[in-house]
Design a protein around this motif. Structure first.
Motif, PDB file in Angstrom:
ATOM      1  N   ASP A   1      33.454 -11.153 -25.781  1.00  0.00           N
ATOM      2  CA  ASP A   1      32.586 -10.680 -26.852  1.00  0.00           C
ATOM      3  C   ASP A   1      31.282 -10.095 -26.317  1.00  0.00           C
ATOM      4  O   ASP A   1      30.635  -9.284 -26.978  1.00  0.00           O
ATOM      5  N   VAL A   2      30.869 -10.520 -25.121  1.00  0.00           N
ATOM      6  CA  VAL A   2      29.625 -10.056 -24.525  1.00  0.00           C
ATOM      7  C   VAL A   2      29.926  -8.829 -23.665  1.00  0.00           C
ATOM      8  O   VAL A   2      30.773  -8.874 -22.771  1.00  0.00           O
ATOM      9  N   VAL A   3      29.232  -7.740 -23.947  1.00  0.00           N
ATOM     10  CA  VAL A   3      29.510  -6.447 -23.314  1.00  0.00           C
ATOM     11  C   VAL A   3      28.305  -6.014 -22.482  1.00  0.00           C
ATOM     12  O   VAL A   3      27.229  -5.762 -23.042  1.00  0.00           O
ATOM     13  N   PRO A   4      28.433  -5.905 -21.166  1.00  0.00           N
ATOM     14  CA  PRO A   4      27.342  -5.368 -20.354  1.00  0.00           C
ATOM     15  C   PRO A   4      27.099  -3.893 -20.668  1.00  0.00           C
ATOM     16  O   PRO A   4      28.037  -3.162 -20.973  1.00  0.00           O
ATOM     17  N   PHE A   5      25.840  -3.460 -20.578  1.00  0.00           N
ATOM     18  CA  PHE A   5      25.524  -2.062 -20.854  1.00  0.00           C
ATOM     19  C   PHE A   5      24.383  -1.571 -19.979  1.00  0.00           C
ATOM     20  O   PHE A   5      23.579  -2.356 -19.459  1.00  0.00           O
ATOM     21  N   ASP A   6      24.316  -0.238 -19.837  1.00  0.00           N
ATOM     22  CA  ASP A   6      23.150   0.470 -19.321  1.00  0.00           C
ATOM     23  C   ASP A   6      22.767   1.483 -20.390  1.00  0.00           C
ATOM     24  O   ASP A   6      23.621   2.247 -20.859  1.00  0.00           O
ATOM     25  N   ALA A   7      21.512   1.491 -20.784  1.00  0.00           N
ATOM     26  CA  ALA A   7      21.042   2.406 -21.823  1.00  0.00           C
ATOM     27  C   ALA A   7      19.842   3.181 -21.297  1.00  0.00           C
ATOM     28  O   ALA A   7      18.983   2.626 -20.602  1.00  0.00           O
ATOM     29  N   TYR A   8      19.773   4.463 -21.653  1.00  0.00           N
ATOM     30  CA  TYR A   8      18.710   5.350 -21.202  1.00  0.00           C
ATOM     31  C   TYR A   8      18.050   5.965 -22.440  1.00  0.00           C
ATOM     32  O   TYR A   8      18.700   6.691 -23.198  1.00  0.00           O
ATOM     33  N   LEU A   9      16.759   5.693 -22.635  1.00  0.00           N
ATOM     34  CA  LEU A   9      16.031   6.148 -23.820  1.00  0.00           C
ATOM     35  C   LEU A   9      14.935   7.126 -23.421  1.00  0.00           C
ATOM     36  O   LEU A   9      14.255   6.929 -22.404  1.00  0.00           O
ATOM     37  N   ASP A  10      14.729   8.152 -24.252  1.00  0.00           N
ATOM     38  CA  ASP A  10      13.630   9.064 -23.983  1.00  0.00           C
ATOM     39  C   ASP A  10      12.353   8.540 -24.633  1.00  0.00           C
ATOM     40  O   ASP A  10      12.331   7.450 -25.227  1.00  0.00           O
ATOM     41  N   GLU A  11      11.281   9.314 -24.542  1.00  0.00           N
ATOM     42  CA  GLU A  11       9.989   8.845 -25.040  1.00  0.00           C
ATOM     43  C   GLU A  11       9.982   8.665 -26.550  1.00  0.00           C
ATOM     44  O   GLU A  11       9.156   7.919 -27.091  1.00  0.00           O
ATOM     45  N   ALA A  12      10.892   9.317 -27.261  1.00  0.00           N
ATOM     46  CA  ALA A  12      10.999   9.152 -28.711  1.00  0.00           C
ATOM     47  C   ALA A  12      11.906   7.980 -29.083  1.00  0.00           C
ATOM     48  O   ALA A  12      12.125   7.737 -30.271  1.00  0.00           O
ATOM     49  N   GLY A  13      12.401   7.262 -28.079  1.00  0.00           N
ATOM     50  CA  GLY A  13      13.281   6.130 -28.349  1.00  0.00           C
ATOM     51  C   GLY A  13      14.718   6.521 -28.616  1.00  0.00           C
ATOM     52  O   GLY A  13      15.546   5.675 -28.975  1.00  0.00           O
ATOM     53  N   ARG A  14      15.034   7.815 -28.441  1.00  0.00           N
ATOM     54  CA  ARG A  14      16.394   8.287 -28.691  1.00  0.00           C
ATOM     55  C   ARG A  14      17.300   7.946 -27.509  1.00  0.00           C
ATOM     56  O   ARG A  14      16.896   8.048 -26.350  1.00  0.00           O
ATOM     57  N   LEU A  15      18.503   7.579 -27.817  1.00  0.00           N
ATOM     58  CA  LEU A  15      19.487   7.239 -26.795  1.00  0.00           C
ATOM     59  C   LEU A  15      19.982   8.527 -26.145  1.00  0.00           C
ATOM     60  O   LEU A  15      20.600   9.366 -26.795  1.00  0.00           O
ATOM     61  N   ARG A  16      19.727   8.685 -24.868  1.00  0.00           N
ATOM     62  CA  ARG A  16      20.197   9.872 -24.143  1.00  0.00           C
ATOM     63  C   ARG A  16      21.505   9.597 -23.411  1.00  0.00           C
ATOM     64  O   ARG A  16      22.303  10.508 -23.200  1.00  0.00           O
ATOM     65  N   LYS A  17      21.705   8.351 -23.031  1.00  0.00           N
ATOM     66  CA  LYS A  17      22.943   7.976 -22.342  1.00  0.00           C
ATOM     67  C   LYS A  17      23.152   6.484 -22.514  1.00  0.00           C
ATOM     68  O   LYS A  17      22.189   5.707 -22.479  1.00  0.00           O
ATOM     69  N   VAL A  18      24.387   6.068 -22.708  1.00  0.00           N
ATOM     70  CA  VAL A  18      24.701   4.640 -22.772  1.00  0.00           C
ATOM     71  C   VAL A  18      26.068   4.423 -22.139  1.00  0.00           C
ATOM     72  O   VAL A  18      26.984   5.231 -22.327  1.00  0.00           O
ATOM     73  N   ARG A  19      26.162   3.366 -21.378  1.00  0.00           N
ATOM     74  CA  ARG A  19      27.434   2.999 -20.740  1.00  0.00           C
ATOM     75  C   ARG A  19      27.747   1.544 -21.099  1.00  0.00           C
ATOM     76  O   ARG A  19      26.951   0.640 -20.834  1.00  0.00           O
ATOM     77  N   HIS A  20      28.881   1.337 -21.756  1.00  0.00           N
ATOM     78  CA  HIS A  20      29.352  -0.009 -22.093  1.00  0.00           C
ATOM     79  C   HIS A  20      30.563  -0.352 -21.226  1.00  0.00           C
ATOM     80  O   HIS A  20      31.383   0.521 -20.933  1.00  0.00           O
ATOM     81  N   ARG A  21      30.697  -1.629 -20.879  1.00  0.00           N
ATOM     82  CA  ARG A  21      31.843  -2.079 -20.099  1.00  0.00           C
ATOM     83  C   ARG A  21      32.601  -3.128 -20.909  1.00  0.00           C
ATOM     84  O   ARG A  21      32.189  -4.286 -20.994  1.00  0.00           O
ATOM     85  N   PHE A  22      33.720  -2.668 -21.504  1.00  0.00           N
ATOM     86  CA  PHE A  22      34.533  -3.505 -22.375  1.00  0.00           C
ATOM     87  C   PHE A  22      35.687  -4.128 -21.595  1.00  0.00           C
ATOM     88  O   PHE A  22      36.055  -3.651 -20.514  1.00  0.00           O
ATOM     89  N   ALA A  23      36.291  -5.157 -22.186  1.00  0.00           N
ATOM     90  CA  ALA A  23      37.514  -5.735 -21.640  1.00  0.00           C
ATOM     91  C   ALA A  23      38.406  -6.141 -22.800  1.00  0.00           C
ATOM     92  O   ALA A  23      37.957  -6.801 -23.737  1.00  0.00           O
ATOM     93  N   PHE A  24      39.691  -5.700 -22.774  1.00  0.00           N
ATOM     94  CA  PHE A  24      40.635  -6.134 -23.794  1.00  0.00           C
ATOM     95  C   PHE A  24      41.937  -6.530 -23.126  1.00  0.00           C
ATOM     96  O   PHE A  24      42.178  -6.232 -21.951  1.00  0.00           O
ATOM     97  N   VAL A  25      42.767  -7.224 -23.862  1.00  0.00           N
ATOM     98  CA  VAL A  25      44.039  -7.708 -23.339  1.00  0.00           C
ATOM     99  C   VAL A  25      45.148  -6.842 -23.906  1.00  0.00           C
ATOM    100  O   VAL A  25      45.259  -6.664 -25.120  1.00  0.00           O
ATOM    101  N   ASN A  26      45.956  -6.278 -23.028  1.00  0.00           N
ATOM    102  CA  ASN A  26      47.101  -5.462 -23.438  1.00  0.00           C
ATOM    103  C   ASN A  26      48.364  -6.028 -22.790  1.00  0.00           C
ATOM    104  O   ASN A  26      48.473  -6.076 -21.561  1.00  0.00           O
ATOM    105  N   GLU A  27      49.282  -6.525 -23.625  1.00  0.00           N
ATOM    106  CA  GLU A  27      50.539  -7.092 -23.154  1.00  0.00           C
ATOM    107  C   GLU A  27      50.302  -8.147 -22.086  1.00  0.00           C
ATOM    108  O   GLU A  27      50.971  -8.199 -21.051  1.00  0.00           O
TER     109      GLU A  27
END
Length: 279
Positions: free
Chosen positions: A217-243
């Motif tokens: 449930d806990v997802v590591p991230f890197d977020a990059y914000l400009d001076e207006a607080g707008r998200l310019r880049k975000v990277r999430h690292r998810f994990a799910f179970v498949n078969e």
């Protein structure tokens, strides 16, 4: 293979075929350090508060162009899906052209998939075998075990920002440049369930579904914000179970050209395919 959307670990649309090709298990991505440290900690309640407000800043920006990438790692194999398009944050709709990688043998080039993103739904054209070329496939994202954070091969940019409302253990890393503009880099983790409880209504149901479907449930991230607080880049690292296998997925969204005109027209009911869809 027929795509089946099951709670807690069923195959998921575009990534289902990739998971079968890749196979195997993965390592657990690392988390970040403590909340509120670094030079940005004194700004308006700290680093975590800045990151949690990213979705509000995007809504205020109204629209932008977007580039996405989604990398899946399993059993030593990595495959990447890339997308490009635009998003209207004020209306909560977006359009992406998503390009799938070739198969494991380097053959079978895939036609780009056109995706329309909106609250509670994902529309896909050129989705796959059995779907007429002039028809769209509609997926109710509130029924997906990942809430469409990875299903379409691209994370909905506004949902990616809403996910940051659950940010914790946030640190300010420093200033970097993206496309010649200085932005602030933050690292942390976000809790999907917490984000779902405080998200805006358009994202709440999808995030609530995702809170039940991931291996972590806990997802590591890197977020990059400009001076207006707008998200310019975000990277999430998810994990799910498949078969029975844990699959790590790194989803990256880059936003630029804020205020650009973005045209999204959802398909008419007669243009939506209702038959069997295969991966």
């Amino acid at each position: 293979m027929v795509v089946q959307h099951k709670r807690r670990g069923g195959a998921v649309a575009v990534l289902a075929a990739m998971a079968v090709v890749a196979g195997g298990g993965c390592s657990d991505p690392g988390a970040a350090a403590e909340d509120g440290n670094g030079p940005a900690a004194g700004r308006s309640g700290g680093a975590a508060d800045e990151v949690r407000r990213a979705a509000d800043a995007l809504t205020g920006a109204r629209s932008s162009k977007a580039r996405t990438s989604m990398e899946m790692a399993s059993g030593g194999t990595r495959v990447t899906i890339r997308g490009e398009g635009g998003y209207d944050f004020a209306r909560g709709v977006g359009r992406l052209k998503v390009v799938l990688p070739p198969d494991a043998a380097g053959e079978d080039e895939h036609k780009p998939i056109t995706e329309l993103l909106t609250s509670g739904a994902l529309y896909m054209k050129n989705r796959g075998a059995g779907v007429p070329a002039d028809k769209w496939v509609r997926v109710d994202t509130t029924t997906l075990d990942d809430g469409n954070l990875v299903t379409g091969g691209a994370t909905d940019p506004l949902t990616a920002a809403e996910l940051l409302r659950g940010a914790d253990q946030v640190t300010y890393v420093g200033d970097v440049e993206i496309s010649g503009q200085k932005v602030r880099h933050f690292k942390g983790v976000t809790d999907i369930g917490r984000a779902a409880r405080v998200a805006e209504p358009h994202a709440r149901a999808s995030l609530a579904a995702a809170a039940k479907g991931f291996a972590r449930d806990v997802v590591p991230f890197d977020a990059y914000l400009d001076e207006a607080g707008r998200l310019r880049k975000v990277r999430h690292r998810f994990a799910f179970v498949n078969e029975g296998r844990t699959v790590d997925v790194t989803s990256t969204t880059v936003l630029f050209d804020f205020g650009a005109r973005v045209v999204v027209q959802l398909p008419d009911e007669k243009d939506i395919y209702s038959g069997r869809v295969e991966a």
